[in-house]
Design an enzyme around this catalytic site. Structure first.
Site, mmCIF file in Angstrom:
data_model
loop_
_atom_site.group_PDB
_atom_site.id
_atom_site.type_symbol
_atom_site.label_atom_id
_atom_site.label_comp_id
_atom_site.label_asym_id
_atom_site.label_seq_id
_atom_site.Cartn_x
_atom_site.Cartn_y
_atom_site.Cartn_z
ATOM 1 N N THR A 266 6.423 0.853 1.919
ATOM 2 C CA THR A 266 7.425 1.650 2.637
ATOM 3 C C THR A 266 6.666 2.563 3.593
ATOM 4 O OG1 THR A 266 8.870 1.640 0.713
ATOM 5 C CG2 THR A 266 9.337 3.272 2.403
ATOM 6 N N LYS B 50 7.414 11.356 0.442
ATOM 7 C CA LYS B 50 6.958 10.632 1.640
ATOM 8 C C LYS B 50 8.135 9.953 2.337
ATOM 9 C CE LYS B 50 5.954 6.474 1.141
ATOM 10 N NZ LYS B 50 5.610 5.077 0.973
ATOM 11 N N LYS C 54 15.385 0.693 4.528
ATOM 12 C CA LYS C 54 14.805 1.171 3.267
ATOM 13 C C LYS C 54 14.862 2.696 3.192
ATOM 14 C CE LYS C 54 12.043 1.682 -0.311
ATOM 15 N NZ LYS C 54 12.485 1.508 -1.681
ATOM 16 N N LEU D 170 0.836 -1.199 0.000
ATOM 17 C CA LEU D 170 0.000 0.000 0.000
ATOM 18 C C LEU D 170 0.874 1.255 0.000
ATOM 19 C CD1 LEU D 170 -2.659 -1.179 2.622
ATOM 20 C CD2 LEU D 170 -2.683 -1.436 0.142
ATOM 21 N N PRO D 171 0.272 2.420 -0.278
ATOM 22 C CA PRO D 171 1.105 3.625 -0.416
ATOM 23 C C PRO D 171 1.855 4.045 0.850
ATOM 24 C CG PRO D 171 -1.072 3.972 -1.413
ATOM 25 C CD PRO D 171 -1.130 2.655 -0.689
#
Ligand code: NAD
Length: 296
Positions: free
Chosen positions: A96, A246, A171, A65-66
């Protein structure tokens, strides 16, 4: 072969689910966008009417998902998924998101007897399609061993970097470096172009010199330098500017949490914010070059 529930069939999730199908797994899918579900069904997936239906009888649940709020909402929100997942199933979130959110969801899963990994990916849409992603995993080592056959159907490299949330921290470190390198590569090419140099020749030179990077060789920000890079198709596809924004925001939060200094990461976050304000939030993040070379 496993019965896999896959939730979130966007740029990354769609091709990842397709690779699970190719490897022979039974895949039940759900996405808020009907067209994404239809595409997966055409590749052999079973469509679920909602997320809770997708996880019915699944041995493995994967989400892609975003952002943090979507993952938290999916698992812990009203009508959240955790109570619907069969005891003993394995839960893998590949989105992420904030390390703290990953830990919160994994803790709630553990309280229900479910083992969960944070397993964000690197490799972009091309890596997702080719099944060559790098998985950056946080969680228990034995949970990762259970997940390995599933991850290897979608990726080539699996790194276990620590406990719950560590995959997300690693990440963010990678993407902060990527964000800075992309922005400065754009600046370097713009500087050369302003002096009359050919950005293609300049990039070819840099690709075999000390300025080489993924941004020069694979996702070059200057249109026409690399035929298959987003820059050569109007910056469409690829890794969205607002997703990079983001990630840099998450890196800033993570830095503040431990008192780390990330001056270049913060600067890059502001550049991607400006690029978003200029109307390029949905374009590939390499469009950040437009801030210094509007004519590119
Ligand atoms: P995307 O926006 O293309 O896909 C997200 C999908 O999730 C959409 O199809 C959306 O409809 C769906 N969705 C949102 N909320 C949902 C819900 N509650 N239930 C079901 N579906 C829901 O994003 P993406 O590019 O596929 O990226 C996904 C994640 O992977 C992000 O966290 C991103 O940062 C990360 N990532 C992306 C790339 C890349 O190159 N695109 C590379 C590495 C990591």
């Amino acid at each position: 072969m496993s019965r896999v529930a896959f939730i979130g069939l966007g740029h990354m999730g769609g091709p990842m689910a397709a690779n699970l199908l190719k490897a022979g797994h039974a895949v039940q899918v759900f996405d808020l966008v009907a067209a994404a579900v239809e595409q997966a069904v055409a590749q052999g997936a079973h469509a679920a009417a909602h997320a809770a239906e997708a996880v019915e009888g699944a041995d493995v649940v994967i989400s892609m998902l975003p952002a943090s709020r979507h993952v938290e909402g999916l698992y812990l929100g009203e009508g959240g998924l955790l109570p619907h997942i069969a005891a003993g199933a394995l839960v893998i979130d590949c989105s992420t998101i904030a390390p703290a959110t990953a830990q919160k969801v994994a803790k709630a899963a553990a309280q229900r007897g479910l083992a969960m990994l944070d397993a964000p990916v690197s490799g972009g849409t091309a890596g997702a399609a080719a099944g060559t992603l790098t998985f950056i995993v946080g969680g228990e080592a034995e949970t990762l061993e259970r997940a390995r056959p599933i991850l290897s159907a979608m990726g080539k490299n699996v790194f276990h970097v620590g406990g719950s949330g560590a995959g997300q921290v690693a990440k963010l470190c990678n993407n902060m470096a990527l964000g800075v390198i992309m922005a400065v590569t754009g600046e370097a090419l713009a500087l050369g172009a302003a002096h009359g140099l050919d950005p293609k020749v300049l990039s070819q030179m840099m690709a075999v010199s000390t300025g080489r990077s993924w941004a020069t060789e694979i996702c070059n920000p200057w249109p026409g330098v690399l035929e298959n890079a987003p820059a050569s198709r109007g910056y469409s596809g690829g890794f969205g500017n607002d997703l990079m924004l983001k990630d840099l925001g998450l890196a800033a939060e993570a830095a503040m949490g431990v008192g780390a200094s990330i001056p270049l990461g913060e600067l890059a976050r502001n550049l991607y914010a400006l690029n978003s304000k200029a109307g390029r939030g949905g374009l590939d993040f390499s469009s950040v070059v437009k801030l210094v070379a509007p004519e590119s």
